[in-house]
Design a protein around this motif. Structure first.
Motif, PDB file in Angstrom:
ATOM      1  N   LEU A 197       0.835  -1.204   0.000  1.00 39.51           N
ATOM      2  CA  LEU A 197       0.000   0.000   0.000  1.00 39.51           C
ATOM      3  C   LEU A 197       0.866   1.250   0.000  1.00 39.51           C
ATOM      4  O   LEU A 197       0.556   2.238  -0.682  1.00 39.51           O
ATOM      5  N   ARG A 198       1.959   1.198   0.753  1.00 45.67           N
ATOM      6  CA  ARG A 198       2.873   2.338   0.785  1.00 45.67           C
ATOM      7  C   ARG A 198       3.493   2.551  -0.593  1.00 45.67           C
ATOM      8  O   ARG A 198       3.566   3.679  -1.089  1.00 45.67           O
ATOM      9  N   ARG A 199       3.922   1.462  -1.232  1.00 51.58           N
ATOM     10  CA  ARG A 199       4.539   1.579  -2.562  1.00 51.58           C
ATOM     11  C   ARG A 199       3.559   2.174  -3.561  1.00 51.58           C
ATOM     12  O   ARG A 199       3.921   3.071  -4.352  1.00 51.58           O
ATOM     13  N   HIS A 200       2.323   1.699  -3.533  1.00 57.05           N
ATOM     14  CA  HIS A 200       1.345   2.230  -4.473  1.00 57.05           C
ATOM     15  C   HIS A 200       0.999   3.686  -4.169  1.00 57.05           C
ATOM     16  O   HIS A 200       0.702   4.463  -5.076  1.00 57.05           O
ATOM     17  N   GLY A 201       1.027   4.036  -2.884  1.00 59.19           N
ATOM     18  CA  GLY A 201       0.815   5.441  -2.547  1.00 59.19           C
ATOM     19  C   GLY A 201       1.864   6.340  -3.160  1.00 59.19           C
ATOM     20  O   GLY A 201       1.556   7.415  -3.705  1.00 59.19           O
ATOM     21  N   PHE A 202       3.129   5.921  -3.097  1.00 62.71           N
ATOM     22  CA  PHE A 202       4.199   6.705  -3.720  1.00 62.71           C
ATOM     23  C   PHE A 202       4.055   6.701  -5.235  1.00 62.71           C
ATOM     24  O   PHE A 202       4.357   7.708  -5.899  1.00 62.71           O
ATOM     25  N   MET A 203       3.600   5.571  -5.805  1.00 61.58           N
ATOM     26  CA  MET A 203       3.387   5.535  -7.253  1.00 61.58           C
ATOM     27  C   MET A 203       2.326   6.535  -7.674  1.00 61.58           C
ATOM     28  O   MET A 203       2.478   7.244  -8.679  1.00 61.58           O
ATOM     29  N   VAL A 204       1.228   6.586  -6.908  1.00 57.75           N
ATOM     30  CA  VAL A 204       0.167   7.553  -7.220  1.00 57.75           C
ATOM     31  C   VAL A 204       0.693   8.979  -7.116  1.00 57.75           C
ATOM     32  O   VAL A 204       0.402   9.831  -7.971  1.00 57.75           O
ATOM     33  N   ALA A 205       1.496   9.240  -6.072  1.00 56.84           N
ATOM     34  CA  ALA A 205       2.068  10.581  -5.916  1.00 56.84           C
ATOM     35  C   ALA A 205       2.963  10.924  -7.103  1.00 56.84           C
ATOM     36  O   ALA A 205       2.940  12.048  -7.617  1.00 56.84           O
ATOM     37  N   ASP A 206       3.767   9.940  -7.555  1.00 60.09           N
ATOM     38  CA  ASP A 206       4.625  10.174  -8.722  1.00 60.09           C
ATOM     39  C   ASP A 206       3.787  10.449  -9.967  1.00 60.09           C
ATOM     40  O   ASP A 206       4.123  11.327 -10.777  1.00 60.09           O
ATOM     41  N   LEU A 207       2.701   9.682 -10.134  1.00 56.92           N
ATOM     42  CA  LEU A 207       1.840   9.894 -11.294  1.00 56.92           C
ATOM     43  C   LEU A 207       1.190  11.274 -11.264  1.00 56.92           C
ATOM     44  O   LEU A 207       1.056  11.929 -12.304  1.00 56.92           O
ATOM     45  N   LEU A 208       0.791  11.706 -10.076  1.00 54.15           N
ATOM     46  CA  LEU A 208       0.183  13.029  -9.964  1.00 54.15           C
ATOM     47  C   LEU A 208       1.189  14.114 -10.317  1.00 54.15           C
ATOM     48  O   LEU A 208       0.858  15.091 -11.008  1.00 54.15           O
ATOM     49  N   ARG A 209       2.424  13.948  -9.826  1.00 52.95           N
ATOM     50  CA  ARG A 209       3.456  14.934 -10.180  1.00 52.95           C
ATOM     51  C   ARG A 209       3.727  14.926 -11.678  1.00 52.95           C
ATOM     52  O   ARG A 209       3.889  15.994 -12.296  1.00 52.95           O
ATOM     53  N   GLU A 210       3.761  13.737 -12.274  1.00 48.13           N
ATOM     54  CA  GLU A 210       3.978  13.651 -13.714  1.00 48.13           C
ATOM     55  C   GLU A 210       2.810  14.283 -14.474  1.00 48.13           C
ATOM     56  O   GLU A 210       3.011  14.963 -15.483  1.00 48.13           O
ATOM     57  N   GLN A 211       1.594  14.049 -13.957  1.00 46.50           N
ATOM     58  CA  GLN A 211       0.427  14.658 -14.589  1.00 46.50           C
ATOM     59  C   GLN A 211       0.501  16.171 -14.525  1.00 46.50           C
ATOM     60  O   GLN A 211       0.163  16.868 -15.489  1.00 46.50           O
ATOM     61  N   GLN A 212       0.972  16.692 -13.392  1.00 44.62           N
ATOM     62  CA  GLN A 212       1.110  18.135 -13.260  1.00 44.62           C
ATOM     63  C   GLN A 212       2.166  18.676 -14.214  1.00 44.62           C
ATOM     64  O   GLN A 212       1.974  19.722 -14.840  1.00 44.62           O
ATOM     65  N   ARG A 213       3.278  17.934 -14.324  1.00 46.10           N
ATOM     66  CA  ARG A 213       4.315  18.361 -15.280  1.00 46.10           C
ATOM     67  C   ARG A 213       3.791  18.310 -16.704  1.00 46.10           C
ATOM     68  O   ARG A 213       4.051  19.212 -17.514  1.00 46.10           O
ATOM     69  N   THR A 214       3.050  17.222 -17.019  1.00 48.81           N
ATOM     70  CA  THR A 214       2.497  17.093 -18.366  1.00 48.81           C
ATOM     71  C   THR A 214       1.487  18.199 -18.651  1.00 48.81           C
ATOM     72  O   THR A 214       1.457  18.758 -19.747  1.00 48.81           O
ATOM     73  N   ALA A 215       0.656  18.496 -17.637  1.00 53.24           N
ATOM     74  CA  ALA A 215      -0.340  19.555 -17.817  1.00 53.24           C
ATOM     75  C   ALA A 215       0.342  20.894 -18.065  1.00 53.24           C
ATOM     76  O   ALA A 215      -0.092  21.683 -18.914  1.00 53.24           O
ATOM     77  N   ALA A 216       1.434  21.145 -17.324  1.00 56.15           N
ATOM     78  CA  ALA A 216       2.163  22.405 -17.529  1.00 56.15           C
ATOM     79  C   ALA A 216       2.777  22.458 -18.921  1.00 56.15           C
ATOM     80  O   ALA A 216       2.718  23.482 -19.605  1.00 56.15           O
ATOM     81  N   ALA A 217       3.374  21.310 -19.344  1.00 50.42           N
ATOM     82  CA  ALA A 217       3.961  21.269 -20.684  1.00 50.42           C
ATOM     83  C   ALA A 217       2.893  21.408 -21.756  1.00 50.42           C
ATOM     84  O   ALA A 217       3.084  22.090 -22.769  1.00 50.42           O
ATOM     85  N   LEU A 218       1.735  20.768 -21.519  1.00 53.98           N
ATOM     86  CA  LEU A 218       0.643  20.857 -22.482  1.00 53.98           C
ATOM     87  C   LEU A 218       0.103  22.271 -22.583  1.00 53.98           C
ATOM     88  O   LEU A 218      -0.211  22.748 -23.675  1.00 53.98           O
ATOM     89  N   GLU A 219       0.014  22.945 -21.450  1.00 48.40           N
ATOM     90  CA  GLU A 219      -0.446  24.327 -21.483  1.00 48.40           C
ATOM     91  C   GLU A 219       0.514  25.202 -22.278  1.00 48.40           C
ATOM     92  O   GLU A 219       0.100  26.076 -23.035  1.00 48.40           O
ATOM     93  N   GLY A 220       1.821  24.919 -22.105  1.00 41.01           N
ATOM     94  CA  GLY A 220       2.797  25.661 -22.896  1.00 41.01           C
ATOM     95  C   GLY A 220       2.634  25.386 -24.384  1.00 41.01           C
ATOM     96  O   GLY A 220       2.692  26.309 -25.205  1.00 41.01           O
ATOM     97  N   ALA A 221       2.404  24.097 -24.725  1.00 40.85           N
ATOM     98  CA  ALA A 221       2.192  23.752 -26.132  1.00 40.85           C
ATOM     99  C   ALA A 221       0.910  24.374 -26.658  1.00 40.85           C
ATOM    100  O   ALA A 221       0.852  24.853 -27.798  1.00 40.85           O
ATOM    101  N   ASN A 222      -0.145  24.355 -25.829  1.00 38.56           N
ATOM    102  CA  ASN A 222      -1.411  24.964 -26.249  1.00 38.56           C
ATOM    103  C   ASN A 222      -1.255  26.464 -26.489  1.00 38.56           C
ATOM    104  O   ASN A 222      -1.852  27.027 -27.414  1.00 38.56           O
ATOM    105  N   GLN A 223      -0.471  27.110 -25.635  1.00 34.52           N
ATOM    106  CA  GLN A 223      -0.238  28.532 -25.820  1.00 34.52           C
ATOM    107  C   GLN A 223       0.468  28.794 -27.147  1.00 34.52           C
ATOM    108  O   GLN A 223       0.130  29.728 -27.880  1.00 34.52           O
TER     109      GLN A 223
END
Length: 405
Positions: free
Chosen positions: A160-186
């Motif tokens: 459960l701890r490992r998956h919690g960190f995986m989810v946190a990593d995915l959320l951070r990656e999603q945030q990075r992707t969203a930021a990059a996508l916003e830059g591309a959209n701009q």
């Protein structure tokens, strides 16, 4: 001292790192596990250890403060490779442990030692759940089985701890992707604005010239010339509206206004816009009865213009070009199909060609590979999907399937 090594110590260390036991907050549920182990076995000391290639680390404990030690000094390095849970009544009489510093008094004076492996789902043994006593002791079968169950519970907590960190990593990656996508959209929004400006300039000229031609007496006196100038003016006005609509959708979060629209009118406008390539291809186009649908007018025009334009573009030069535009309305869905007798698309390539900038023959010079990807995106925004199949007799049939509501 006994030094028991596994053959996969590096892999085990990598597996251990996935649980973030040393670079994250403590896991309180593991402390509960060792407390239950001490109570179950009626011993003063219970510890959850993990081991890497060089050291043993204490993750949770009751009755002892030793945080870590060398792997060579660890009693658990032996239990780590044992085929079964290990229970030693008196370690001072066991040749594997008689010289161990946790038995001799150098570090502790343990006599009883019991342990069950912490085996991860991928098979790696991360460490052990141990119980100790300074007096010899024998555990009954229920205590032994209970300790083994607690070790499995500890693994569940670690997972459960490992998956919690995986989810946190995915959320951070999603945030990075969203930021990059916003830059591309701009960037895309800026490009769309510049492109619209560049297109408006010649379009304004076309409208101006068409208006001047319409005023000439010679043009007014010639029905054919007057018809041509009227078509030029109407086409240019539709193109201007299309540019404005596309720019609005590219530079804002809006997807257009969903309205009731007659697809027959949309098809007529598309055929009018494609009149020149249709004439050049000597294409015979038949249009069946079209329904009224709910959607965005601009997106439907782009959608049908791409599908019909592709049918004309990718015709088979060995036979006359024929295209059928049909529609069928069911209880839940509307199906609008464009069937051609062109060169077709192999079945194994049909999923791939809806990706942006994908062309089956990059050297044919017929397009940029964005038409079908645009169609797929538009259909998706209308909660539908594209279906492709062979046209009987040869060619490709592309159907737009949309929910009626």
């Amino acid at each position: 001292m006994v030094r028991a090594r596994t053959v996969d110590e590096r892999a085990q260390a990598a597996a251990l790192a996935r649980y973030h036991l040393f670079d994250g907050p403590p896991e309180p549920n593991l402390q509960t596990v060792v407390e239950l182990a001490a109570q179950l076995c009626q011993v003063p000391i219970s510890v959850l250890f993990v081991l890497d290639a060089e050291r043993q680390y204490q993750v949770a404990a009751v009755g002892i403060d030793t945080a870590e030690c060398r792997r060579e000094d660890s009693m658990c390095s032996v239990a780590l490779v044992a085929p079964h849970p290990m229970f030693v009544e008196d370690a001072s009489a066991d040749p594997r442990f008689v010289n161990n510093p946790f038995v001799t008094g150098e570090l502790q004076r343990f006599r009883f030692y019991g342990s069950s492996q912490l085996r991860a789902p991928d098979g790696f043994v991360l460490g052990t759940l141990c119980v100790f006593d300074e007096a010899p002791r024998v555990l009954d079968e229920a205590q032994r089985q209970g300790l083994d169950r607690l070790a499995r519970i500890a693994i569940d907590v670690l997972e459960l701890r490992r998956h919690g960190f995986m989810v946190a990593d995915l959320l951070r990656e999603q945030q990075r992707t969203a930021a990059a996508l916003e830059g591309a959209n701009q960037t895309l929004r800026q490009f769309a604005a510049e492109l619209a400006h560049d297109l408006r300039s010649p379009l304004t000229g076309v409208l101006s010239y068409a208006a001047e031609l319409q005023l000439l007496p010679a043009v007014n006196a010639d029905p054919d010339a007057s018809w041509c100038t009227d078509r030029i003016s109407a086409a240019a006005q539709r193109m201007g509206t299309l540019i404005d609509d596309v720019l609005r959708q590219a530079t804002t979060a809006e997807t257009g206004q969903a309205v009731h629209l007659d697809l027959a009118d949309v098809v007529r406008q598309v055929l009018d816009d494609l009149a020149v390539p249709i004439a050049d291809a000597h294409a015979e186009i038949t249009v069946g009865a079209m329904p009224t649908v709910i959607g965005d007018v601009t997106q439907w025009r782009i959608l049908l213009q791409n599908l019909i334009g592709n049918a004309v573009k990718y015709r088979d030069p060995r036979r006359p070009c024929r295209i059928d535009v049909t529609a069928r309305t069911g209880p839940d869905h509307v199906r609008v199909c464009v069937a051609d007798n062109g060169i077709g698309v192999p079945v194994e390539e049909r999923d791939r060609i809806t990706a942006p900038f994908t062309r089956l023959d990059p050297g044919d010079g017929l397009g940029h590979g964005i038409g079908l990807s645009t169609c797929a995106r538009i259909v998706h925004t209308h909660a539908g999907w594209l279906e492709m199949s062979d046209t009987p007799g040869g060619g490709l049939t592309v159907c737009v399937v949309l929910p009626r509501r």
